[in-house]
Design a protein around this motif. Structure first.
Motif, mmCIF file in Angstrom:
data_model
loop_
_atom_site.group_PDB
_atom_site.id
_atom_site.type_symbol
_atom_site.label_atom_id
_atom_site.label_comp_id
_atom_site.label_asym_id
_atom_site.label_seq_id
_atom_site.Cartn_x
_atom_site.Cartn_y
_atom_site.Cartn_z
ATOM 1 N N ARG A 519 70.050 43.136 22.830
ATOM 2 C CA ARG A 519 69.096 42.275 22.117
ATOM 3 C C ARG A 519 67.672 42.520 22.611
ATOM 4 N N ILE A 520 67.518 42.702 23.908
ATOM 5 C CA ILE A 520 66.192 42.974 24.462
ATOM 6 C C ILE A 520 65.686 44.336 23.985
ATOM 7 N N LEU A 521 66.538 45.338 24.034
ATOM 8 C CA LEU A 521 66.126 46.675 23.585
ATOM 9 C C LEU A 521 65.685 46.656 22.122
ATOM 10 N N LYS A 522 66.433 45.955 21.288
ATOM 11 C CA LYS A 522 66.061 45.859 19.869
ATOM 12 C C LYS A 522 64.732 45.131 19.699
ATOM 13 N N GLU A 523 64.490 44.107 20.525
ATOM 14 C CA GLU A 523 63.236 43.354 20.455
ATOM 15 C C GLU A 523 62.030 44.265 20.650
ATOM 16 N N PHE A 524 62.210 45.324 21.444
ATOM 17 C CA PHE A 524 61.108 46.247 21.702
ATOM 18 C C PHE A 524 61.210 47.527 20.871
ATOM 19 N N GLY A 525 62.059 47.483 19.842
ATOM 20 C CA GLY A 525 62.158 48.604 18.916
ATOM 21 C C GLY A 525 62.891 49.803 19.470
ATOM 22 N N LEU A 526 63.784 49.581 20.429
ATOM 23 C CA LEU A 526 64.504 50.682 21.068
ATOM 24 C C LEU A 526 65.971 50.697 20.659
ATOM 25 N N SER A 527 66.583 51.840 20.804
ATOM 26 C CA SER A 527 67.982 52.001 20.415
ATOM 27 C C SER A 527 68.914 51.442 21.486
ATOM 28 N N PRO A 528 69.790 50.507 21.135
ATOM 29 C CA PRO A 528 70.779 50.015 22.101
ATOM 30 C C PRO A 528 71.790 51.086 22.502
ATOM 31 N N THR A 529 71.911 52.122 21.696
ATOM 32 C CA THR A 529 72.876 53.183 21.985
ATOM 33 C C THR A 529 72.383 54.112 23.088
ATOM 34 N N THR A 530 71.103 54.467 23.044
ATOM 35 C CA THR A 530 70.571 55.451 23.995
ATOM 36 C C THR A 530 69.580 54.867 24.996
ATOM 37 N N GLY A 531 69.066 53.675 24.738
ATOM 38 C CA GLY A 531 68.022 53.117 25.586
ATOM 39 C C GLY A 531 68.542 52.477 26.859
ATOM 40 N N HIS A 532 67.642 52.332 27.844
ATOM 41 C CA HIS A 532 67.943 51.656 29.100
ATOM 42 C C HIS A 532 66.792 50.720 29.453
ATOM 43 N N ILE A 533 67.113 49.683 30.199
ATOM 44 C CA ILE A 533 66.096 48.838 30.814
ATOM 45 C C ILE A 533 66.047 49.193 32.290
ATOM 46 N N ILE A 534 64.835 49.422 32.794
ATOM 47 C CA ILE A 534 64.649 49.775 34.202
ATOM 48 C C ILE A 534 63.689 48.763 34.807
ATOM 49 N N ASN A 535 64.149 48.024 35.813
ATOM 50 C CA ASN A 535 63.277 47.032 36.438
ATOM 51 C C ASN A 535 63.599 46.867 37.912
ATOM 52 N N GLY A 536 62.892 45.938 38.562
ATOM 53 C CA GLY A 536 63.062 45.714 39.993
ATOM 54 C C GLY A 536 63.029 44.232 40.303
ATOM 55 N N HIS A 537 62.157 43.840 41.234
ATOM 56 C CA HIS A 537 61.829 42.454 41.579
ATOM 57 C C HIS A 537 62.864 41.761 42.459
ATOM 58 N N VAL A 538 64.127 41.813 42.090
ATOM 59 C CA VAL A 538 65.167 41.135 42.862
ATOM 60 C C VAL A 538 65.949 42.175 43.659
ATOM 61 N N PRO A 539 65.888 42.118 44.991
ATOM 62 C CA PRO A 539 66.590 43.122 45.791
ATOM 63 C C PRO A 539 68.094 43.138 45.516
ATOM 64 N N VAL A 540 68.638 44.341 45.381
ATOM 65 C CA VAL A 540 70.077 44.514 45.183
ATOM 66 C C VAL A 540 70.752 44.472 46.556
ATOM 67 N N LYS A 541 71.585 43.483 46.776
ATOM 68 C CA LYS A 541 72.235 43.308 48.078
ATOM 69 C C LYS A 541 73.478 44.195 48.145
ATOM 70 N N VAL A 542 73.217 45.462 48.425
ATOM 71 C CA VAL A 542 74.271 46.475 48.411
ATOM 72 C C VAL A 542 75.360 46.137 49.417
ATOM 73 N N LYS A 543 74.958 45.666 50.589
ATOM 74 C CA LYS A 543 75.965 45.422 51.626
ATOM 75 C C LYS A 543 76.870 44.239 51.304
ATOM 76 N N LYS A 544 76.482 43.457 50.282
ATOM 77 C CA LYS A 544 77.349 42.370 49.810
ATOM 78 C C LYS A 544 78.121 42.772 48.556
ATOM 79 N N GLY A 545 78.022 44.041 48.193
ATOM 80 C CA GLY A 545 78.792 44.539 47.060
ATOM 81 C C GLY A 545 78.068 44.530 45.737
ATOM 82 N N GLU A 546 76.802 44.130 45.710
ATOM 83 C CA GLU A 546 76.057 44.127 44.449
ATOM 84 C C GLU A 546 75.798 45.562 43.989
ATOM 85 N N LYS A 547 75.738 45.727 42.675
ATOM 86 C CA LYS A 547 75.510 47.041 42.077
ATOM 87 C C LYS A 547 74.171 47.045 41.331
ATOM 88 N N PRO A 548 73.434 48.141 41.423
ATOM 89 C CA PRO A 548 72.162 48.216 40.702
ATOM 90 C C PRO A 548 72.312 48.477 39.211
#
Length: 663
Positions: A519-548
């Motif tokens: 839904r977000i990709l479509k909002e910005f006119g991007l293809s949900p099939t090929t598009g990606h969202i790339i962001n940061g801000h919240v640290p990924v707690k890898v040692k607790k098993g979180e995935k990026p």
């Protein structure tokens, strides 16, 4: 031919003044479309960690090391490969060290030049020759061009090639050429650099990072909330200035403020000593990983300064919240909720005792009013920020290369979030009865951020933009913040940890769901099939098993803990997302000790690389945004070519009495 089109073609003809010039350009541009796509690097949340940032950039997030392993697996030992890698990352320092310790410097120079040329030849395959030559210093470009593009294996060229190498060594120029080739490898390893927010705060080297970014040939920045508050301060927002200084004092990081930008904190120190002399300031001692760097007196003084600017911040924020009722932040008006005699505060119907009850500059009858001395102080600080030449230069760069979000090659880049409701719909922001949500809201605040800096005078128009900068720093619907509130006051003054919680926007639940990301990709006119969202801000707690990687690979969070302050949570030291012609790769970096140790001991950042996506067919320039722009220019040039041949435009060929500048 239409008059407007003819006028445009006449302007285009100034750059391509003949049939031959237009034809040559079409040939070159058409060929460029077939080159492999360049390598893009995405970094986020650098937070002033200059040495780690510099090392990741110099080593191409591990890609240079992988090339070395591929090329020299059969001819160099692992230690020799590491030494070559260090030389590429730090050529001036490492070459000087090697020339002092090598038993046969000439032999070392000869072998090193050959190896660097071999690596360069692999990397230049993605670039036009003209692009490569522009990266070289003029005095050496002709020689290096010969070394990179000549085929020394051909019988007629072998001695010619070897002669270049031997003459470079015999004239004492080897170290200079080694440095040039190593820096060329660094440049070629990253075609485009995308920084997805939060260059500032925590570490002491944000200004050094911006200096380096200004030298990069292709960089874009998606502002983070820690960037926007510095930009707001540079624009003259007093509430942003108070926040910037408070955060610097909280982390005992005055290097960027004082030494880099020349912000004079003596008036604040004097004010704090006058007004908070009797305050022990225990709640305001700085958080620092190196307390031994400061004396006890310095720590106490910083604590007093920290508290003084914090109280000024709370007052200015209260004034702003009252000034902008449409921000709907009345719940953050806290100074008027304090019972100054009892030393308590009433929050959501619950009375809490204050851990610190010393408020010498607060008038309980008008708690948001600045004292006369506070007004004088914040006015002085405002002048320091707005008159700092280097800060203004850096801020202009952040505006020229930055934005709230970016659509790039079918992907959506932003720092934190798209504000959502509990049901997954886009949360509207209401201004004068008009609703803004999703892309429209981000477009609006991007404009307001520019309005804050570029509007002249002290009128309401500029003030509106300045206030928006603070909202982007800490407002509930800010796409750079992503939380319902910033509990700064509670963390300083209240013991109950429940009051410290900063509830995340529902976006952070929905970012795991593929339908919401689509839904977000479509909002910005991007293809949900090929598009990606790339962001940061919240640290990924890898040692607790979180995935990026989330939402079936469609959303990638690349805040892995560049900042040392976050590495205990994440277990790693940052991510780099790499987009090349073959696919998407995610490199997870381990902590970096120091540049000095890297040079002396050939220690690099260990990086573990994971393939996120493989392209079924190798991507070429024609598949990118740059390719689309090139195709548009080719179409324009073809129209110009037809206009020349049909007699609508005449050629301007330089001849006697005519120079190209006359055209």
């Amino acid at each position: 031919m239409h008059e407007d089109q003819l006028r445009y073609l006449s302007l285009l003809a100034r750059h391509y003044p003949s049939i031959q010039a237009a034809s040559t350009a079409i040939i070159n541009l058409s060929a460029q479309l077939q080159l492999p796509k360049g390598t893009d690097h995405f970094l986020s949340d650098i937070h002033g960690e200059h040495e780690s940032f510099q090392h990741v950039i110099r080593n191409g997030a591990g890609s240079t090391w992988r090339k070395i392993e591929e090329l020299f697996a059969d001819t160099l030992s692992k230690q020799e490969q590491r030494s070559l890698a260090t030389l590429i990352y730090y050529p001036a320092q490492k070459s000087a060290l090697m020339l002092q310790t090598e038993p046969c410097p000439e032999s070392w120079c000869r072998n090193t030049l050959v190896r660097l040329i071999k690596l360069c030849r692999v990397l230049i395959s993605k670039y036009q020759r003209s692009t490569v030559l522009r990266l070289l210093p003029a005095e050496a470009s002709a020689i290096i061009e010969e070394l990179l593009y000549e085929q020394e294996n051909l019988e007629n060229k072998s001695l010619y090639y070897q002669s270049h190498i031997e003459t470079i060594i015999s004239t004492g120029s080897a170290q200079q050429f080694i440095i040039i080739l190593a820096e060329l490898i660094q440049d070629l390893a990253i075609a485009k650099l995308h920084v997805i927010g939060d260059i500032y705060d925590r570490g002491a080297g944000a200004h050094l990072i911006v200096d380096e970014l200004m030298q990069h040939r292709h960089v874009d920045i998606q502002w983070g909330n820690h960037d926007i508050v510095w930009m707001g301060a540079a624009a003259g927002s007093q509430v942003c200035i108070a926040n910037v200084i408070r955060v610097c004092l909280r982390y005992a990081n005055m290097e960027t403020l004082e030494n880099a930008y020349g912000i004079n904190l003596l008036p604040l120190a004097a004010f704090a000593l006058d007004n908070y002399k009797l305050d022990p300031g225990e709640r305001f001692f700085p958080k620092t990983l190196a307390e031994e760097d400061f004396s006890n007196y310095e720590l106490k003084l910083m604590a007093k300064m920290h508290k003084a600017i914090s109280v000024i911040q709370f007052k200015l924020e209260g004034q702003l919240i009252r000034r902008r009722p449409h921000y709907q932040m009345e719940h953050r008006l806290l100074l008027d909720k304090i019972d100054y005699e009892k030393g308590t505060i009433l929050l959501d119907g619950v009375e809490h005792p204050l851990l610190d009850t010393y408020f010498p500059t607060v008038d309980p009858k008008d708690p948001y009013a600045l004292t006369e001395d506070e007004t004088i102080l914040i006015d002085k600080l405002q002048l320091f920020f707005t008159n700092s030449k280097k800060l203004q230069q850096h801020t202009r760069f952040l505006y020229s290369k930055g934005s709230i979000y970016l659509v790039h090659d079918g992907n959506l880049l932003y720092h934190a979030c798209i504000s959502m409701n509990e049901d997954g719909t886009f949360r509207p922001f209401i201004v004068d009865g008009q609703e803004f949500s999703g892309k429209a809201f981000l477009d609006r605040v991007d404009r307001l951020a520019r309005q804050a800096f570029f509007s002249t005078g002290n009128d309401e128009h500029k003030q509106y933009g300045l206030d928006a900068m603070w909202y982007l720093w800490s407002g509930a619907q800010s796409p750079l913040f992503g939380k319902e509130k910033m509990t700064t006051f509670e963390r300083y003054f209240l013991e109950d940890p429940a009051t410290h919680l900063e509830e995340r926007n529902p976006y952070y639940t929905f970012r795991d769901k593929e339908a919401a990301v689509n839904r977000i990709l479509k909002e910005f006119g991007l293809s949900p099939t090929t598009g990606h969202i790339i962001n940061g801000h919240v640290p990924v707690k890898v040692k607790k098993g979180e995935k990026p990687v989330k939402a079936s690979g469609k959303l990638i969070t690349i805040d892995g803990g560049f900042s040392k302050a976050y590495q205990r949570q994440t277990g790693i030291a940052g991510y780099t997302l790499i987009s090349n012609s073959n696919g998407l790769l995610l490199a997870a970096h381990q902590p970096f000790e120091s540049i000095q140790k890297a040079i002396l001991e050939d220690i690099t950042i260990d990086s573990k690389t994971e393939i996120i996506k493989s392209h079924p067919v190798r991507m070429r320039v024609k598949h990118t945004d740059d390719g689309q722009a090139i195709e548009r220019r080719i179409a324009e040039l073809q129209t110009l070519l037809a206009a020349y041949r049909d007699g609508f435009i005449k050629e301007h060929v330089a001849g006697a009495g005519t120079s190209p500048t006359d055209l």
